[in-house]
Design an enzyme around this catalytic site. Structure first.
Site, mmCIF file in Angstrom:
data_model
loop_
_atom_site.group_PDB
_atom_site.id
_atom_site.type_symbol
_atom_site.label_atom_id
_atom_site.label_comp_id
_atom_site.label_asym_id
_atom_site.label_seq_id
_atom_site.Cartn_x
_atom_site.Cartn_y
_atom_site.Cartn_z
ATOM 1 N N ARG A 1 2.383 -7.454 9.056
ATOM 2 C CA ARG A 1 1.752 -6.366 9.819
ATOM 3 C C ARG A 1 2.197 -6.377 11.273
ATOM 4 N NH1 ARG A 1 -4.218 -7.327 7.106
ATOM 5 N NH2 ARG A 1 -3.983 -5.973 5.283
ATOM 6 N N HIS B 1 -1.761 -5.447 1.294
ATOM 7 C CA HIS B 1 -3.007 -6.168 1.027
ATOM 8 C C HIS B 1 -2.700 -7.600 0.591
ATOM 9 C CE1 HIS B 1 -6.879 -7.234 -0.804
ATOM 10 N NE2 HIS B 1 -6.173 -7.708 -1.811
ATOM 11 N N PHE C 1 -15.566 3.402 7.318
ATOM 12 C CA PHE C 1 -14.184 3.801 7.006
ATOM 13 C C PHE C 1 -13.894 3.835 5.501
ATOM 14 C CE2 PHE C 1 -14.205 -0.791 7.892
ATOM 15 C CZ PHE C 1 -13.623 -1.306 6.745
ATOM 16 N N ARG D 1 -2.210 -14.783 3.591
ATOM 17 C CA ARG D 1 -2.935 -14.122 4.695
ATOM 18 C C ARG D 1 -2.240 -14.373 6.031
ATOM 19 N NH1 ARG D 1 -7.111 -10.385 3.727
ATOM 20 N NH2 ARG D 1 -8.063 -11.043 5.678
ATOM 21 N N THR E 1 -5.998 -8.005 10.109
ATOM 22 C CA THR E 1 -6.297 -6.688 9.543
ATOM 23 C C THR E 1 -5.777 -5.578 10.464
ATOM 24 O OG1 THR E 1 -8.248 -7.597 8.459
ATOM 25 C CG2 THR E 1 -8.178 -5.207 8.710
ATOM 26 N N ASN F 1 -1.984 -0.129 7.316
ATOM 27 C CA ASN F 1 -1.495 -1.502 7.543
ATOM 28 C C ASN F 1 -0.672 -2.072 6.388
ATOM 29 O OD1 ASN F 1 -3.649 -1.967 5.881
ATOM 30 N ND2 ASN F 1 -4.760 -3.332 7.265
ATOM 31 N N GLU G 1 -9.250 -9.992 -8.316
ATOM 32 C CA GLU G 1 -8.275 -8.910 -8.094
ATOM 33 C C GLU G 1 -7.155 -8.959 -9.128
ATOM 34 O OE1 GLU G 1 -7.241 -9.440 -3.959
ATOM 35 O OE2 GLU G 1 -9.228 -8.807 -3.280
ATOM 36 N N LYS H 1 0.833 -1.204 0.000
ATOM 37 C CA LYS H 1 0.000 0.000 0.000
ATOM 38 C C LYS H 1 0.879 1.270 0.000
ATOM 39 C CE LYS H 1 -3.870 -2.332 2.333
ATOM 40 N NZ LYS H 1 -4.840 -2.239 3.443
HETATM 41 P P1 IDP Z 1 -7.826 -7.013 5.036
HETATM 42 O O1 IDP Z 1 -6.977 -5.969 4.327
HETATM 43 O O2 IDP Z 1 -7.105 -7.618 6.206
HETATM 44 O O3 IDP Z 1 -8.377 -8.042 4.083
HETATM 45 P P2 IDP Z 1 -10.491 -5.824 5.038
HETATM 46 O O4 IDP Z 1 -11.540 -6.098 6.059
HETATM 47 O O5 IDP Z 1 -10.657 -6.416 3.678
HETATM 48 O O6 IDP Z 1 -9.078 -6.250 5.681
HETATM 49 O O7 IDP Z 1 -10.358 -4.250 4.934
HETATM 50 C C1 IDP Z 1 -9.621 -3.683 3.880
HETATM 51 C C2 IDP Z 1 -8.770 -2.573 4.437
HETATM 52 O O8 IDP Z 1 -9.611 -1.555 4.956
HETATM 53 C C3 IDP Z 1 -7.857 -2.947 5.607
HETATM 54 O O9 IDP Z 1 -6.653 -3.569 5.208
HETATM 55 C C4 IDP Z 1 -7.623 -1.603 6.235
HETATM 56 O O10 IDP Z 1 -6.655 -0.842 5.505
HETATM 57 C C5 IDP Z 1 -8.985 -0.943 6.072
HETATM 58 N N1 IDP Z 1 -9.824 -1.150 7.265
HETATM 59 C C6 IDP Z 1 -10.468 -2.272 7.624
HETATM 60 N N2 IDP Z 1 -11.130 -2.104 8.779
HETATM 61 C C7 IDP Z 1 -10.891 -0.825 9.154
HETATM 62 C C8 IDP Z 1 -11.302 -0.044 10.282
HETATM 63 O O11 IDP Z 1 -12.009 -0.495 11.175
HETATM 64 N N3 IDP Z 1 -10.849 1.243 10.311
HETATM 65 C C9 IDP Z 1 -10.040 1.766 9.344
HETATM 66 N N4 IDP Z 1 -9.647 1.072 8.290
HETATM 67 C C10 IDP Z 1 -10.048 -0.214 8.187
HETATM 68 MG MG MG Z 2 -9.718 -7.810 2.493
#
Ligand code: IDP
Ligand code: MG
Length: 151
Positions: free
Chosen positions: A105, A118, A60, A88, A94, A115, A129, A12
């Site tokens: 992470r 991805h 968000f 993963r 996350t 974070n 994707e 990212k």
């Molecule tokens: P992932 O990246 O671990 O798959 P997802 O739930 O798909 O997590 O969410 C995508 C991205 O959205 C996360 O990597 C993070 O950057 C952001 N995100 C997810 N949950 C939150 C939150 O509660 N607050 C702020 N950003 C979030």
């Molecule tokens: Mg995701």
């Protein structure tokens, strides 16, 4: 080789700005994954809204799109055994604070909104994707070390 999968990994904008591209790629290379696509791209909000379409109703979401459009990302496709689930695991949770040490992470960041990396969460989403980020396709080649990574 059984269970060969492809996964979409993306460093990212914060990972790029913090100089963590090499570190992240190195972890996957050393594990034995084969890199079959790699490029830097400054994504449009349109592309990001497609990539994160499942999250569009989350509070968000606007900040997520702003964050992801704030600079270039590095888009990567990896191939290997159980690439999606293993990717993963290597990524961590996350929320970086819930991520175990030893994960990307868990070692390199502290906040969910920053974070750094991805990784696809299912084989089906990985396919979507990869098609979205690499419409030009991936690179086909034989990895010389394959017989030293898999019996
Ligand atoms: P992932 O990246 O671990 O798959 P997802 O739930 O798909 O997590 O969410 C995508 C991205 O959205 C996360 O990597 C993070 O950057 C952001 N995100 C997810 N949950 C939150 C939150 O509660 N607050 C702020 N950003 C979030
Ligand atoms: Mg995701």
């Amino acid at each position: 080789m059984s269970n060969t999968e492809r996964t979409y990994i993306m460093v990212k904008p914060d990972g790029v700005q913090r100089g963590l591209v090499g570190e992240i790629i190195q972890r996957f290379e050393r594990r034995g994954f084969k890199m079959i696509a790699l490029k830097m791209v400054w994504p449009t909000t349109e592309l990001l809204e497609k990539h994160y379409a499942d999250l569009k109703n989350r509070p968000f979401f606007p900040n997520l799109i702003k964050y992801m459009a704030s600079g270039p990302v590095v888009a990567i496709v990896l191939e290997g055994r159980d690439a999606v689930a293993t990717g993963r695991v290597m990524l961590g949770e996350t929320d970086p604070l819930k991520s175990a040490p030893g994960t990307i992470r868990g070692d390199l960041c502290l906040q969910v909104g920053r974070n750094i990396c991805h990784g696809s969460d299912s084989v089906q989403n990985a396919e979507k994707e990869i098609a979205l980020w690499f419409p030009e396709g991936i690179v086909k080649y034989t990895l010389a070390t394959e017989n030293w990574i898999f019996e």
